[in-house]
Scaffold this active site. Sequence first.
Site, PDB file in Angstrom:
ATOM      1  N   CYS A   2       0.836  -1.282  -0.068  1.00  0.00           N
ATOM      2  CA  CYS A   2      -0.099   0.101  -0.079  1.00  0.00           C
ATOM      3  C   CYS A   2       0.979   1.164   0.015  1.00  0.00           C
ATOM      4  O   CYS A   2       2.146   1.068   0.385  1.00  0.00           O
ATOM      5  CB  CYS A   2      -0.753  -0.167   1.296  1.00  0.00           C
ATOM      6  SG  CYS A   2      -2.029  -1.516   1.381  1.00  0.00           S
ATOM      7  N   ARG A  27       5.154  -0.585  -6.321  1.00  0.00           N
ATOM      8  CA  ARG A  27       5.358  -1.370  -5.117  1.00  0.00           C
ATOM      9  C   ARG A  27       4.198  -2.410  -4.915  1.00  0.00           C
ATOM     10  O   ARG A  27       4.253  -3.330  -4.240  1.00  0.00           O
ATOM     11  CB  ARG A  27       5.233  -0.419  -3.754  1.00  0.00           C
ATOM     12  CG  ARG A  27       6.309   0.649  -3.708  1.00  0.00           C
ATOM     13  CD  ARG A  27       5.644   1.754  -2.660  1.00  0.00           C
ATOM     14  NE  ARG A  27       5.756   1.159  -1.240  1.00  0.00           N
ATOM     15  CZ  ARG A  27       6.464   1.506  -0.394  1.00  0.00           C
ATOM     16  NH1 ARG A  27       7.644   2.189  -0.633  1.00  0.00           N
ATOM     17  NH2 ARG A  27       6.486   0.967   0.856  1.00  0.00           N
ATOM     18  N   TRP A  81      -3.112  -2.630  -1.490  1.00  0.00           N
ATOM     19  CA  TRP A  81      -2.707  -4.063  -1.588  1.00  0.00           C
ATOM     20  C   TRP A  81      -3.436  -4.966  -0.780  1.00  0.00           C
ATOM     21  O   TRP A  81      -3.148  -5.023   0.626  1.00  0.00           O
ATOM     22  CB  TRP A  81      -1.089  -4.220  -1.314  1.00  0.00           C
ATOM     23  CG  TRP A  81      -0.580  -5.683  -1.920  1.00  0.00           C
ATOM     24  CD1 TRP A  81      -0.499  -6.038  -3.249  1.00  0.00           C
ATOM     25  CD2 TRP A  81      -0.437  -6.601  -1.026  1.00  0.00           C
ATOM     26  NE1 TRP A  81       0.236  -7.334  -3.181  1.00  0.00           N
ATOM     27  CE2 TRP A  81       0.124  -7.809  -1.851  1.00  0.00           C
ATOM     28  CE3 TRP A  81      -0.231  -6.893   0.394  1.00  0.00           C
ATOM     29  CZ2 TRP A  81       0.391  -9.129  -1.071  1.00  0.00           C
ATOM     30  CZ3 TRP A  81      -0.088  -8.113   0.851  1.00  0.00           C
ATOM     31  CH2 TRP A  81       0.403  -9.169   0.057  1.00  0.00           C
ATOM     32  N   ASN A 115      -1.844   2.341   5.708  1.00  0.00           N
ATOM     33  CA  ASN A 115      -1.340   1.148   5.517  1.00  0.00           C
ATOM     34  C   ASN A 115      -0.605   0.205   6.725  1.00  0.00           C
ATOM     35  O   ASN A 115      -0.813   1.009   7.767  1.00  0.00           O
ATOM     36  CB  ASN A 115       0.327   1.595   4.930  1.00  0.00           C
ATOM     37  CG  ASN A 115       0.331   2.245   3.521  1.00  0.00           C
ATOM     38  OD1 ASN A 115      -0.800   2.333   3.062  1.00  0.00           O
ATOM     39  ND2 ASN A 115       1.177   2.535   3.333  1.00  0.00           N
ATOM     40  N   GLY A 116      -0.865  -0.995   6.423  1.00  0.00           N
ATOM     41  CA  GLY A 116      -0.536  -2.066   7.975  1.00  0.00           C
ATOM     42  C   GLY A 116      -1.697  -2.699   8.090  1.00  0.00           C
ATOM     43  O   GLY A 116      -2.643  -3.004   7.201  1.00  0.00           O
ATOM     44  N   GLU A 503      17.818 -18.758  -5.602  1.00  0.00           N
ATOM     45  CA  GLU A 503      17.464 -17.391  -6.101  1.00  0.00           C
ATOM     46  C   GLU A 503      16.813 -17.445  -7.384  1.00  0.00           C
ATOM     47  O   GLU A 503      16.054 -16.834  -7.716  1.00  0.00           O
ATOM     48  CB  GLU A 503      18.829 -16.539  -5.726  1.00  0.00           C
ATOM     49  CG  GLU A 503      18.541 -15.124  -6.673  1.00  0.00           C
ATOM     50  CD  GLU A 503      17.477 -14.400  -6.011  1.00  0.00           C
ATOM     51  OE1 GLU A 503      16.910 -14.423  -4.832  1.00  0.00           O
ATOM     52  OE2 GLU A 503      17.276 -13.240  -6.426  1.00  0.00           O
ATOM     53  N   LYS A 507      13.336 -16.269  -8.794  1.00  0.00           N
ATOM     54  CA  LYS A 507      13.236 -15.354 -10.003  1.00  0.00           C
ATOM     55  C   LYS A 507      12.041 -15.964 -10.908  1.00  0.00           C
ATOM     56  O   LYS A 507      11.235 -15.344 -11.419  1.00  0.00           O
ATOM     57  CB  LYS A 507      14.464 -14.999 -10.713  1.00  0.00           C
ATOM     58  CG  LYS A 507      15.500 -14.108  -9.721  1.00  0.00           C
ATOM     59  CD  LYS A 507      14.991 -12.789  -9.804  1.00  0.00           C
ATOM     60  CE  LYS A 507      14.203 -12.418  -8.621  1.00  0.00           C
ATOM     61  NZ  LYS A 507      14.865 -12.282  -7.206  1.00  0.00           N
ATOM     62  N   GLU A 510       8.297 -16.196  -9.547  1.00  0.00           N
ATOM     63  CA  GLU A 510       7.989 -14.831  -9.308  1.00  0.00           C
ATOM     64  C   GLU A 510       7.419 -14.203 -10.566  1.00  0.00           C
ATOM     65  O   GLU A 510       6.145 -13.697 -10.555  1.00  0.00           O
ATOM     66  CB  GLU A 510       8.844 -13.712  -8.645  1.00  0.00           C
ATOM     67  CG  GLU A 510       8.906 -13.723  -7.332  1.00  0.00           C
ATOM     68  CD  GLU A 510      10.093 -12.749  -6.963  1.00  0.00           C
ATOM     69  OE1 GLU A 510      11.251 -12.786  -7.246  1.00  0.00           O
ATOM     70  OE2 GLU A 510       9.807 -12.077  -6.064  1.00  0.00           O
ATOM     71  N   HIS A 526      17.418 -38.038  -3.067  1.00  0.00           N
ATOM     72  CA  HIS A 526      16.502 -38.266  -1.718  1.00  0.00           C
ATOM     73  C   HIS A 526      15.229 -37.924  -1.846  1.00  0.00           C
ATOM     74  O   HIS A 526      14.568 -37.855  -1.109  1.00  0.00           O
ATOM     75  CB  HIS A 526      17.276 -37.560  -0.603  1.00  0.00           C
ATOM     76  CG  HIS A 526      18.868 -37.995  -0.391  1.00  0.00           C
ATOM     77  ND1 HIS A 526      18.931 -39.234   0.329  1.00  0.00           N
ATOM     78  CD2 HIS A 526      20.087 -37.626  -0.677  1.00  0.00           C
ATOM     79  CE1 HIS A 526      20.436 -39.578   0.342  1.00  0.00           C
ATOM     80  NE2 HIS A 526      20.917 -38.442  -0.264  1.00  0.00           N
ATOM     81  N   LYS A 625       6.289  -4.775  -3.790  1.00  0.00           N
ATOM     82  CA  LYS A 625       7.838  -4.645  -3.930  1.00  0.00           C
ATOM     83  C   LYS A 625       8.083  -4.400  -2.376  1.00  0.00           C
ATOM     84  O   LYS A 625       9.453  -4.944  -2.075  1.00  0.00           O
ATOM     85  CB  LYS A 625       8.031  -3.189  -4.549  1.00  0.00           C
ATOM     86  CG  LYS A 625       9.523  -2.828  -4.604  1.00  0.00           C
ATOM     87  CD  LYS A 625      10.270  -3.943  -5.553  1.00  0.00           C
ATOM     88  CE  LYS A 625      11.793  -3.570  -5.408  1.00  0.00           C
ATOM     89  NZ  LYS A 625      12.433  -4.935  -5.801  1.00  0.00           N
TER      90      LYS A 625
HETATM   91  O1  M6R Z   1      13.234  -5.235   0.924  1.00  0.00           O
HETATM   92  P1  M6R Z   1      13.580  -6.527   1.327  1.00  0.00           P
HETATM   93  O2  M6R Z   1      15.026  -6.927   0.790  1.00  0.00           O
HETATM   94  O3  M6R Z   1      13.855  -6.824   2.956  1.00  0.00           O
HETATM   95  O4  M6R Z   1      12.633  -7.665   0.704  1.00  0.00           O
HETATM   96  C1  M6R Z   1      12.494  -8.808   0.938  1.00  0.00           C
HETATM   97  C2  M6R Z   1      11.743  -9.760   0.210  1.00  0.00           C
HETATM   98  O5  M6R Z   1      10.597  -9.310   0.229  1.00  0.00           O
HETATM   99  C3  M6R Z   1      12.098  -9.458  -1.227  1.00  0.00           C
HETATM  100  O6  M6R Z   1      13.691  -9.805  -1.759  1.00  0.00           O
HETATM  101  C4  M6R Z   1      11.407 -10.433  -2.341  1.00  0.00           C
HETATM  102  O7  M6R Z   1      11.553 -11.713  -2.114  1.00  0.00           O
HETATM  103  C5  M6R Z   1      11.569 -10.041  -3.656  1.00  0.00           C
HETATM  104  N1  M6R Z   1      10.346 -10.184  -4.587  1.00  0.00           N
HETATM  105  C6  M6R Z   1      12.391 -11.069  -4.445  1.00  0.00           C
HETATM  106  O8  M6R Z   1      12.455 -10.802  -5.680  1.00  0.00           O
END
Ligand code: M6R
Length: 630
Positions: A2, A27, A81, A115-116, A503, A507, A510, A526, A625
């Site tokens: 948000c 975001r 959001w 927000n929150g 990672e 990616k 996501e 395993h 974000k």
């Molecule tokens: O702002 P931060 O690095 O604390 O965020 C952590 C995660 O939310 C962030 O890395 C998220 O996993 C990304 N979307 C990954 O691409």
Amino acid sequence: MCGIVGAVSMRNIVPILVQGLQRLEYRGYDSCGVAVHASSLDATRPAGLQRARSTARVAELLEQVQTDRVDGATGIAHTRWATHGAPEVHNAHPHFSHGTGDASGTPGRVALVHNGIIENHEELRAALQARGYVFTSQTDTEVIAHLVDSHYSGDLFEAVQAAVAQLHGAYAIAVMHRDEPHRVVGARAGSPLILGVGTGGGEHFLASDAMALAGVTDQIVYLEEGDLVDLQLGRYWIVGKGREALTPAQRPVRTVQAHSGAAELGPYRHYMQKEIFEQPRAISDTLEGVEGIVPELFDGADGTAAWRVFKEIDSVLILACGTSYYSGCAAKYWLEEIAGIPTQVEVASEYRYRTSVPNPRSLVVTITQSGETADTLAALRHAQSLGMQHTLTICNVATSAMVRECKLAYITRAGVEIGVASTKAFTTQLAGLFLLTLALAQSKGRLTPEQEAAHLKAMRHLPVALQAVLALEPQVISWAEDFARMENALFLGRGLHYPIALEGALKLKEISYIHAEAYPAGELKHGPLALVTSAMPVVTVAPNDALLEKLKSNMQEVRARAGVLYVLADADTRIESSEGIHVIRMPEHYGPLSPLLHVVPLQLLAYHTACARGTDVDKPRNLAKSVTVE
Ligand code: M6R
């Protein structure tokens, strides 16, 4: 997540509010809205609140406000959001109070954005309903609007102060009242909120992120936990936690660079692509000024000396989420091998709730791009509450809550990252963590001047090495054409490259929505080997390290089950392309730093696969974000 923008001004503020929302779009959000005080611009208009809300993009909201002639000099706006209640117009902010005292039935004595998450919203809702308040949404936010209304007796600030005292949870709010046309009141606890000091006309602003005010004002006050702020024309007033309104709190006004340049895409199709290609520059900026390994690189803004802390600690506890967690996982290998320091890496959202054994001599390292991730902040505070006071953050935002709350810091200089999928933040975090490893190794007497010189030389070479890896893009695109037709993928790595496989899988899932999982290659037999068929591509990160021969055996296991391998291989691994094995040869590089390079083709693979599948690369579904709620 948000976003909030608010203003008290003399001019029609709606274009600035909407532009602020546009700057926060990256975001992630699923609805948006704006409310203004109709008579704030034209006193001849009847006093009252007007609003427009939409489940479309902010650009459509702009058309709507123009058609409906929503304008005013005092206003609040929001991107939502969804947490409580579906992304539908009636759940979008701003929310209006519908008090029983509002005899005309006209909505809107109080307008509020939030927000929150309010944890006690159910009990508050029940109490307010018993008093006759009517709810029109499923949100926790509407509760706050009614609560403010219930406390109002002529002074909005006092009403907000009384209302927030009843809230449990996290919030940043901005509130207006029908009877006070030139006033916006804000409050924060657990979610960020900043005040923008206007540069003329007595106007002032509120926002959840300084970026929303880029081009409007660069004079920013970062509100602290528990602060309330009263914005009026020509003045603002901040009151700290538990203080009387008569005692203002002094908060420094900082000049914050506007990030307007970051919003330009240049020759790129998406921000993610731009950010992948910015990595050589981001790494060189992050390492700028690093002439040698000295603890001062990590000194705190309040003057806390890193060397004292480094002498005292006997272990490291890393706390982070998502991609930042994976950079921590890679750092564990460096910290244990190079610095000889026992290191534990924990997912922040787990650590904060589990019973753990605290070690007051541990260095708590939080890793976060945004510096505002709710789970990571809560995990830090949890560690502090257990008596762990040696805290350090690797963070990309110097003004964030995380940097303010940790004793020591290393600020990465990735620049603003707009794509939801983190790329340049990850590699700059790795650079910061490698420096931390060297600094700790030095303070423990485990780094000779020759080793220091060799590591530093390799770090300085990273931008050039990254350029060479980026030049592999055409080969990665041909892999992406195959992946775009798949629904599953496996990623394998060993040792330092297992976090890189994790990672790479994150990616891909996501942004392309392909189900992807990563395993340490030795785990294959395993369990996950059962999944391997010709429809399951297996990406393998194969640097020439001590585990190469073992990795080759794992690859044979895949081929024996008709699995198709996509291998990132170092030049001297003697792994060649053949039937069912596609090899991309990595340029020569310095072994300890190879995670920073191997991750790049995996970022490009996810990016081009997502493009081929036509997904919304920069704003993938359901994701935000900056995750400022739990
Ligand atoms: O702002 P931060 O690095 O604390 O965020 C952590 C995660 O939310 C962030 O890395 C998220 O996993 C990304 N979307 C990954 O691409």
